[in-house]
Design a protein around this motif. Sequence first.
Motif, PDB file in Angstrom:
ATOM      1  N   GLN A 245      67.595  66.830  37.892  1.00  0.00           N
ATOM      2  CA  GLN A 245      66.012  66.871  37.511  1.00  0.00           C
ATOM      3  C   GLN A 245      65.785  68.243  37.292  1.00  0.00           C
ATOM      4  O   GLN A 245      65.111  68.682  36.503  1.00  0.00           O
TER       5      GLN A 245
ATOM      6  N   THR B  42      71.866  67.143  44.738  1.00  0.00           N
ATOM      7  CA  THR B  42      70.477  66.906  45.154  1.00  0.00           C
ATOM      8  C   THR B  42      70.114  68.237  45.896  1.00  0.00           C
ATOM      9  O   THR B  42      70.961  68.488  46.818  1.00  0.00           O
TER      10      THR B  42
ATOM     11  N   GLY C  16      59.751  63.317  38.309  1.00  0.00           N
ATOM     12  CA  GLY C  16      59.542  64.393  39.172  1.00  0.00           C
ATOM     13  C   GLY C  16      58.183  65.012  39.188  1.00  0.00           C
ATOM     14  O   GLY C  16      57.484  64.697  38.700  1.00  0.00           O
TER      15      GLY C  16
ATOM     16  N   THR D 248      61.015  66.036  33.760  1.00  0.00           N
ATOM     17  CA  THR D 248      62.403  66.077  34.523  1.00  0.00           C
ATOM     18  C   THR D 248      62.957  64.375  34.720  1.00  0.00           C
ATOM     19  O   THR D 248      63.459  64.243  35.565  1.00  0.00           O
TER      20      THR D 248
ATOM     21  N   MET E 119      63.823  66.230  45.066  1.00  0.00           N
ATOM     22  CA  MET E 119      64.263  66.114  43.616  1.00  0.00           C
ATOM     23  C   MET E 119      65.719  66.377  43.515  1.00  0.00           C
ATOM     24  O   MET E 119      66.301  67.152  44.524  1.00  0.00           O
TER      25      MET E 119
ATOM     26  N   CYS F 223      67.421  73.286  42.508  1.00  0.00           N
ATOM     27  CA  CYS F 223      65.953  72.949  42.851  1.00  0.00           C
ATOM     28  C   CYS F 223      65.178  74.179  43.429  1.00  0.00           C
ATOM     29  O   CYS F 223      64.142  74.442  43.121  1.00  0.00           O
TER      30      CYS F 223
ATOM     31  N   SER G 207      59.634  71.446  44.979  1.00  0.00           N
ATOM     32  CA  SER G 207      59.964  70.331  44.221  1.00  0.00           C
ATOM     33  C   SER G 207      59.845  69.081  44.999  1.00  0.00           C
ATOM     34  O   SER G 207      60.073  68.761  46.092  1.00  0.00           O
TER      35      SER G 207
ATOM     36  N   SER H  44      59.966  64.459  44.221  1.00  0.00           N
ATOM     37  CA  SER H  44      60.686  63.007  43.596  1.00  0.00           C
ATOM     38  C   SER H  44      59.392  62.567  42.481  1.00  0.00           C
ATOM     39  O   SER H  44      60.073  61.986  41.535  1.00  0.00           O
ATOM     40  N   SER H  45      58.198  63.035  42.613  1.00  0.00           N
ATOM     41  CA  SER H  45      57.464  62.547  41.562  1.00  0.00           C
ATOM     42  C   SER H  45      55.841  63.189  41.944  1.00  0.00           C
ATOM     43  O   SER H  45      55.952  63.746  42.974  1.00  0.00           O
TER      44      SER H  45
END
Length: 387
Positions: A243, A32, A193, A190, A239, A37, A56, A58-59
């Motif tokens: 991903q 991670t 992401g 992803t 992220m 990333c 980047s 996580s969502s």
Amino acid sequence: MTEIRTIPFGRPIIGEEERNAVMRILQGHILTHGPECHQFEEEFSEFMGLPAHSVSMSSGMAALHMSYFHLGISPGDEVIVPAQTHNATVHAVEIMGAKPVFVDCVLDTGNIDPEKIDAAITERTKAIGLVHFLGIPANMDSIMEIAGRHNLKVVEDCALAVGARVEGRHVGLIGDMGIYSFYPVKHITTAEGGMFVSKHESTAKSVASKRAFGVDRTFNERKIPGLYDVVELGLNYRMSELQAAIGRVQITRLPDILTSRKQNFQYLKTQLQNIDGISHILDSNNPDIESSHYCLSILLADSIANERDNIVLELKEAGVGTSIYYPHPVPRLSYYRAKYGYREGDYPNATRISDHSIALPVGPHLERDDLDYILECVSDVIKRVKS
Ligand SMILES: *Cc1c(COP(=O)(O)O)cnc(C)c1O
């Protein structure tokens, strides 16, 4: 009658390259927030062009929350938001304890109506949080003019608008910050992401720190392993490398995906606009903007508008996947209705889009035969309900 087909509304395009990319990460040791990333951020910025700085996340929701967290929006503040959008555009304001102030949209594109923004601004207003509805850029000239006049920040929700531009400039780089989403049904994915973008390098740097606990140096910057300090409040919205590795492959597909969506949209639009029963197709004829064509949303004519759900069911039976963007204006959703109240007749344009529109697929998974089948089915079903 032609043979029945099964056409999903959306389907992620995942190939051998994405599978190999994930395996490559799993064979390494950094899972991670590492070099993948970083590369994905660089490549996303390259796609956007100057002056993009990408972080980047996580969502898309995380990136939206982070936007208002970064701005320090707090209880007592107000933020102008569109009544017609994904709930996430508004949740991000609400979760900070600030008050979302809803503004209706224009009917031709579904985007926030700039002419109604001024009346919603008070001395507590701190920002305008807009969406580029279904990938059609909002009227940024007017919005930036209003924001400038009232000294407001502008947050752009570009979750469905990757590739969309205004006078050649990518959305997300016009206001103070913007967010993208890589959820499976978006243009590229992803799995989960998102990406935070800003034209201000300092904003992107600060958000990069806040999405990783607010620590003062990354793993690689630590001369003495394990030694770091925390200089500000933060969250973990990073992220993973898995991903990012998928995203790096996906972004190479993006130009083709955008071309395919545009062609499919134009093909469907040319034929659908002549169908009696369709009042209009959500789109812009402004030559200065480029849409990202997330889907093709038709607004039904008044004479058959109340048949919307029946039309959707018949299309479903025929194998045509559709969707509704969005099923309720946000202030009509139970949570917001209970908290802020909602009266029938509020936000008439947003309500009309929620209740009387149908979104048709235009994704790269569609072949010419699929498009013709969709046209045939839509035209047949509308004829039937009219008679
Ligand atoms: C999908 C979407 C979001 C949320 O993105 P996630 O990555 O699913 O959190 C926000 N706004 C809009 C307009 C969206 O379509």
